[in-house]
Write an enzyme that holds these catalytic residues in place. Structure first.
Site, short mmCIF file in Angstrom:
data_model
loop_
_atom_site.label_atom_id
_atom_site.label_comp_id
_atom_site.label_asym_id
_atom_site.label_seq_id
_atom_site.Cartn_x
_atom_site.Cartn_y
_atom_site.Cartn_z
N ASP A 64 7.89 -16.50 -14.68
CA ASP A 64 8.35 -17.80 -15.43
C ASP A 64 8.17 -19.16 -14.41
O ASP A 64 7.86 -18.90 -13.31
CB ASP A 64 9.67 -17.97 -15.75
CG ASP A 64 10.70 -17.70 -14.52
OD1 ASP A 64 10.79 -18.58 -13.99
OD2 ASP A 64 11.21 -16.70 -14.34
N TRP A 71 3.07 -10.68 -1.59
CA TRP A 71 3.51 -11.02 -3.00
C TRP A 71 4.40 -10.23 -3.63
O TRP A 71 5.30 -10.72 -4.26
CB TRP A 71 1.98 -10.95 -4.10
CG TRP A 71 2.07 -11.79 -5.17
CD1 TRP A 71 2.86 -12.00 -5.91
CD2 TRP A 71 0.60 -12.24 -5.65
NE1 TRP A 71 2.47 -12.91 -6.92
CE2 TRP A 71 1.20 -12.88 -6.87
CE3 TRP A 71 -0.52 -12.49 -5.24
CZ2 TRP A 71 0.26 -13.73 -7.49
CZ3 TRP A 71 -1.56 -13.18 -5.97
CH2 TRP A 71 -1.08 -13.89 -7.14
N ARG A 106 6.98 -9.08 -2.54
CA ARG A 106 8.34 -9.41 -2.09
C ARG A 106 8.93 -10.35 -3.00
O ARG A 106 10.25 -10.60 -2.96
CB ARG A 106 8.40 -9.78 -0.68
CG ARG A 106 7.72 -8.92 0.37
CD ARG A 106 8.15 -7.65 0.56
NE ARG A 106 9.77 -7.92 0.94
CZ ARG A 106 10.11 -8.14 2.09
NH1 ARG A 106 9.16 -8.49 3.11
NH2 ARG A 106 11.42 -8.15 2.37
N ARG A 161 4.17 -20.26 -0.67
CA ARG A 161 2.96 -19.68 -0.41
C ARG A 161 1.69 -20.92 -0.27
O ARG A 161 0.64 -20.31 0.16
CB ARG A 161 2.62 -18.52 -1.39
CG ARG A 161 3.48 -17.39 -1.63
CD ARG A 161 3.84 -16.73 0.04
NE ARG A 161 4.72 -15.76 -0.16
CZ ARG A 161 5.14 -14.85 0.85
NH1 ARG A 161 4.66 -14.99 2.13
NH2 ARG A 161 5.99 -14.00 0.88
#
Lengths: 237, 237, 237, 237
Positions: free
Chosen positions: B187, B89, B91, B198
């Site tokens: 955002d 995450w 990254r 993901r």
């Protein structure tokens, strides 16, 4: 000065950092410091006016936090460090990262960080360490750690052998100790921000040694004026 | 719709995700989808022209990758997940992160991820898993893991008791399994980029469940038009 | 406090700034200052310990440049300003921008900035102004400017009438004066960076009035503790 | 290949673009394409396996949008372009910019962009142009523009002469036409994003010529494999 490209510095028990490339390349006729000065001069379409005034301009930029010219110089490193180091490094979000994947590549028996000494919890700073345990305690802890690494790796290997995926077998590993190799890139301005935070006395030792190596072996030789101004206006504050 | 703020979804064995806040807030008279449309309309100083044309404009934006209006909506989550999830995450560098510190807070006995099932290494994708081991193997692996966690935690606790700093004692821990709580913010445009990667079938299960929960429980109810356009123009590609 | 959402402040001769939204929304039970404190507390999994200690923590964060919790608060503005202002604003690259398009929307007769007074070139700072011209000079310059705007707009209009594209006809316009409306969004940390630079005495007046309006009418009422700490640790330095 | 460093390409009537530097430097033994491949290989600790497989890996990265290795290559340009070009360029927020300052440096008589031809407003795309006006109209418009530039510059000069600050005197100038020189830097991934948008047929001509020059004279010679994959997987889509 060119020989800093490709230079490797050993760190911790099995880690290292190597300067892969730099812009401007040291073989270039324009030095890194002058690349910064030249970028700044575009704001008034100026030309170099001799070393003394060039250096003075660079110090002015640093003092007054005119940061954009320092973004015009880039460093690219190849680094081997334990996860506990990367865990903090990766939070610097302006860096570019290419990371070794533990989902792709199995870890090997010898890929775990063993500290030289065990540091005591700091009394005043809940987030830091100070001093070390006794030599006797040190031996006990290190022996326990090495044995624990062997047990962990055996369990990891057994899981892999029974067909478990690498991405999941690593749950058996002492994750904070695992060595990863990454390629990382950053501009000089954001590198100074990293150095300021990670060379500080309250930074964790396992990342501080990388920051100090970058500064001493690469940043300072590559950008001597910038390093001098950085020490005067940023580090000393 | 307002009740999505504060809603918590349990994930994995001890993790969860909770929507802390959102802009525009669901109590607002302007919906998230309309906040996107309104931001886009500033380019031609336009006004809303009824629901049908507003929705059509939003689909046009998604289709033609006009991404900046989607950056005008924000989501803030509080998330508990194991390090193996955060490792991936973190990254995503555009997110804002506030992370629990393992240097500051000691871990507790029960802070380790135990998977339900053990997945096998994929044959074709060196970086993924497919299928699971047999029930018998599953029991053996899980028993071994739990015992290993207990041993690891005992060693960690012993190191702490002998005065070792928290930042270093964690070398004894099964680092990939340790649960951390973070506050994260992003955002809508960058969230969609995260979801695309993901929620994909080759994403690791331990992060995919978080992405899927975000999409199902928060993104889709909060931004129904955007979700519909996202499925049509981004996910389906 | 809620009434700051939707509040519009007039600036320059034809500009304004309006707070479109904020996270946390002022109607929320959690204030902006507390959203910052809560994000910081995740690092040690702490809870609020009363107003006094919450405020003390926030001041600690500001003093020691722990910037990430301040990124957890967002402001969204709608702004009308001349290009000379945007030209500098757009250089703050962390903001999200949705801009009116001069390729799409024709400019109108009255869309040009006329300053109240004409400032003299500063003697010591080659990049700034100081003092003003005499009243007589002022009248002459302003009359000349208005006449020049009329001539320019006539030429622009004539080009449009003869079928020239809007993107090219604008070459006839006094570009620095043209008013544009943008929707802009930024987090509190990066907003403070903007305010520090653009409220400074050497910032150009045409952007300084926007920065000052943001600070006085929106930032300070929305984040009173943060504003107090900002003045003490950042502005005063 | 080395001669692309320092090469200058003339654009529009008075503009140009010059490659100041690149990482890896063309004199380097490692090509730009191989720097990308090498960064990608760190994920599985791999080594080069001959040209054919290296190129195949690079195509795989592009096809599957593994963007981070492409961030490991940097380009630095010195560019002279009118504000109407920069106005759009500056919106690409990942670039590093050092800009000539109109507050610091006065503009000169000859610093204004005069187009060769006047393009007509597009019928279908409200934001674009198509075709050109007649030769007769062209002459009339260009004559009017040049005369208007002379008048504008006279007014600007008169304001400066009467002591008005440069930052304010520029209100008299045809701002969209003013030539500025900037130093800009970007990595190959974000450069491709720029090229995709700004080489498109609906991009404004005044920025498209810069994008096309970058692609033809610098990007393609410097990164031949990447350019080939970019055309196949990104431009052709």
């Amino acid at each position: 000065m060119e020989e800093i490209i490709g230079k490797r510095v050993d760190l911790l028990d099995k880690g290292w950092i190597e300067l892969v490339d730099m812009m401007p390349h040291p073989a270039n006729s324009v030095s890194g410091d002058m690349a910064i000065v030249n970028a700044a001069r575009v704001s008034f379409l100026g030309e170099s006016k001799g070393e003394e005034r060039d250096k003075k301009l660079l110090f002015y930029l640093m003092k007054h936090r005119h940061t954009s010219p320092f973004e015009m110089v880039e460093f690219k490193f190849r680094v081997r460090a334990p996860l506990v180091t990367w865990w903090q490094w990766a939070r610097h979000r302006v860096w570019n990262f290419n990371a070794q994947s533990g989902r792709y590549t199995p870890f090997e028996e010898n890929d775990f960080y063993v500290p030289d000494v065990w540091r005591r919890q700091a009394k005043d700073n809940k987030q830091a360490s100070e001093g070390t345990v006794t030599d006797a305690e040190n031996r006990v802890l290190t022996d326990a750690l090495i044995e624990h690494y062997e047990n962990s790796f055996t369990l990891y290997q057994r899981a892999l052998d029974s067909g478990v995926s690498r991405e999941q077998a690593r749950l058996f590993l002492p994750g904070f100790s695992v060595y990863y190799t990454w390629v990382v890139k950053v501009d000089a301005h954001n590198l100074m921000h990293f150095l300021k935070l990670r060379m500080a006395s309250d930074a964790q030792y396992e990342i501080r040694v990388y920051a100090e190596a970058i500064y001493k072996h690469f940043f300072k030789p590559a950008l001597p004026w910038t390093a001098e101004a950085f020490e005067q206006f940023i580090l000393a504050v």
